[in-house]
Design a protein around this motif. Sequence first.
Motif, PDB file in Angstrom:
ATOM      1  N   ALA A 223       1.153  -1.224  -0.134  1.00 48.01           N
ATOM      2  CA  ALA A 223      -0.179  -0.184  -0.239  1.00 48.01           C
ATOM      3  C   ALA A 223       0.939   1.159  -0.028  1.00 48.01           C
ATOM      4  O   ALA A 223       0.485   2.371  -0.816  1.00 48.01           O
ATOM      5  CB  ALA A 223      -0.934  -0.418   1.701  1.00 48.01           C
ATOM      6  N   GLY A 224       1.335   1.505   0.913  1.00 50.91           N
ATOM      7  CA  GLY A 224       2.761   2.657   1.106  1.00 50.91           C
ATOM      8  C   GLY A 224       3.149   2.477  -0.204  1.00 50.91           C
ATOM      9  O   GLY A 224       3.727   3.387  -1.191  1.00 50.91           O
ATOM     10  N   VAL A 225       3.656   1.786  -1.428  1.00 55.08           N
ATOM     11  CA  VAL A 225       4.608   1.940  -2.605  1.00 55.08           C
ATOM     12  C   VAL A 225       3.757   2.796  -3.651  1.00 55.08           C
ATOM     13  O   VAL A 225       3.614   3.293  -4.603  1.00 55.08           O
ATOM     14  CB  VAL A 225       5.284   0.419  -3.329  1.00 55.08           C
ATOM     15  N   GLY A 226       2.639   1.986  -2.995  1.00 54.69           N
ATOM     16  CA  GLY A 226       1.271   2.267  -4.833  1.00 54.69           C
ATOM     17  C   GLY A 226       0.730   3.555  -4.334  1.00 54.69           C
ATOM     18  O   GLY A 226       0.145   4.223  -4.923  1.00 54.69           O
ATOM     19  N   ALA A 227       1.000   4.366  -2.607  1.00 55.91           N
ATOM     20  CA  ALA A 227       0.952   5.410  -2.559  1.00 55.91           C
ATOM     21  C   ALA A 227       1.701   6.678  -2.819  1.00 55.91           C
ATOM     22  O   ALA A 227       1.439   7.353  -3.573  1.00 55.91           O
ATOM     23  CB  ALA A 227       0.829   5.865  -1.182  1.00 55.91           C
ATOM     24  N   LEU A 228       3.001   6.408  -4.116  1.00 57.56           N
ATOM     25  CA  LEU A 228       4.040   6.458  -3.614  1.00 57.56           C
ATOM     26  C   LEU A 228       3.718   6.909  -5.546  1.00 57.56           C
ATOM     27  O   LEU A 228       4.349   7.456  -5.952  1.00 57.56           O
ATOM     28  CB  LEU A 228       5.338   5.975  -3.203  1.00 57.56           C
ATOM     29  N   VAL A 229       3.133   5.933  -5.649  1.00 57.10           N
ATOM     30  CA  VAL A 229       3.203   6.221  -7.722  1.00 57.10           C
ATOM     31  C   VAL A 229       1.349   6.247  -7.656  1.00 57.10           C
ATOM     32  O   VAL A 229       1.052   6.878  -8.848  1.00 57.10           O
ATOM     33  CB  VAL A 229       3.289   4.138  -8.073  1.00 57.10           C
ATOM     34  N   GLY A 230       0.954   6.460  -7.116  1.00 57.32           N
ATOM     35  CA  GLY A 230      -0.554   7.441  -6.709  1.00 57.32           C
ATOM     36  C   GLY A 230      -1.401   6.305  -7.455  1.00 57.32           C
ATOM     37  O   GLY A 230      -2.621   6.434  -7.526  1.00 57.32           O
TER      38      GLY A 230
ATOM     39  N   THR B 269      -4.031   4.270  -4.969  1.00 55.87           N
ATOM     40  CA  THR B 269      -5.295   4.916  -3.857  1.00 55.87           C
ATOM     41  C   THR B 269      -6.406   3.575  -3.928  1.00 55.87           C
ATOM     42  O   THR B 269      -7.384   3.913  -3.279  1.00 55.87           O
ATOM     43  CB  THR B 269      -5.807   5.904  -3.768  1.00 55.87           C
ATOM     44  N   ALA B 270      -6.344   2.312  -4.324  1.00 55.22           N
ATOM     45  CA  ALA B 270      -7.041   1.766  -4.000  1.00 55.22           C
ATOM     46  C   ALA B 270      -6.991   0.433  -2.473  1.00 55.22           C
ATOM     47  O   ALA B 270      -8.061   0.069  -2.015  1.00 55.22           O
ATOM     48  CB  ALA B 270      -6.655   0.112  -4.875  1.00 55.22           C
ATOM     49  N   ALA B 271      -5.937   0.861  -1.994  1.00 49.61           N
ATOM     50  CA  ALA B 271      -6.214   0.493  -0.697  1.00 49.61           C
ATOM     51  C   ALA B 271      -7.210   1.195   0.321  1.00 49.61           C
ATOM     52  O   ALA B 271      -7.570   0.847   1.358  1.00 49.61           O
ATOM     53  CB  ALA B 271      -4.956   0.279  -0.222  1.00 49.61           C
ATOM     54  N   ARG B 272      -7.310   2.756  -0.127  1.00 47.92           N
ATOM     55  CA  ARG B 272      -7.613   2.690   0.456  1.00 47.92           C
ATOM     56  C   ARG B 272      -8.905   3.140   0.276  1.00 47.92           C
ATOM     57  O   ARG B 272      -9.922   3.596   1.963  1.00 47.92           O
ATOM     58  CB  ARG B 272      -7.272   5.268  -0.075  1.00 47.92           C
ATOM     59  N   HIS B 273      -9.572   2.749  -0.962  1.00 45.86           N
ATOM     60  CA  HIS B 273     -11.212   2.481  -0.555  1.00 45.86           C
ATOM     61  C   HIS B 273     -11.648   0.768  -0.628  1.00 45.86           C
ATOM     62  O   HIS B 273     -12.251   1.089   0.123  1.00 45.86           O
ATOM     63  CB  HIS B 273     -11.926   2.956  -2.158  1.00 45.86           C
ATOM     64  N   VAL B 274     -10.817   0.363  -0.675  1.00 47.48           N
ATOM     65  CA  VAL B 274     -10.701  -0.570   0.131  1.00 47.48           C
ATOM     66  C   VAL B 274     -11.157  -0.952   1.282  1.00 47.48           C
ATOM     67  O   VAL B 274     -11.795  -1.632   2.557  1.00 47.48           O
ATOM     68  CB  VAL B 274      -9.717  -2.133  -0.737  1.00 47.48           C
TER      69      VAL B 274
END
Length: 221
Positions: free
Chosen positions: A120-127, A129-134
Amino acid sequence: MRVNRTLLSIALVVIALVIQVSVLARLQLPGAVPDLLLMVVVGLAFVYGHVSGALIGFGAGLLADLAPPADHAAGRYALVLCIIGYLAGLAKPENGQLKSAFVPMAVVVAAAIGSTLLYAGVGALVGDTAARHVGLGSLLFTAAVYDLLLAPFTVPLIMAMARRTVNDPLTESSSGGSDATSGWLAAGTGLRIGNQRGGLRVRAARNRAARAGRIKGVKRL
């Protein structure tokens, strides 16, 4: 021996990825998906150590990044599993055998939570944000529960197969057999020498008695 390790690691990673994509991902479980690939990396890192664990984790994660239906940037999960494999390898026991089930289960839970947070952290760095919705909280909880339930059926089996590539039974049996055989041969040689000496003494006594008998017989004649 490193060839056997490489072949086993590749085979386990490919099998785990196929099961992960074709079976576990289609179960439609709430929250996260049971991560069989993570179990393979953790189990191999427990036996091979942190360096091999990092390399196996990177290769397994990169293969997962490229395998369909991947919907994220390539290298994202490779980085996550590389770090998890390295950290799990640090928990490798000195003798290669775990004395209790608490340590591997604790490592599995930590790996499940850590991999989810890193992903989730690496995903947030690359834009991404799917973890936030789930919902990150539910992902962490379900990932820990699913992987903890999956671990007793996978990690011990993976470690047992990995140990066979570390400790070659043919080499051990041949070395042990040679030591045992040399001990038996040494004992047998000593016994054989003793028997030979005793036999020579008996033969010498018999020869002397025969000679004496022949001399007496000659004298009696």
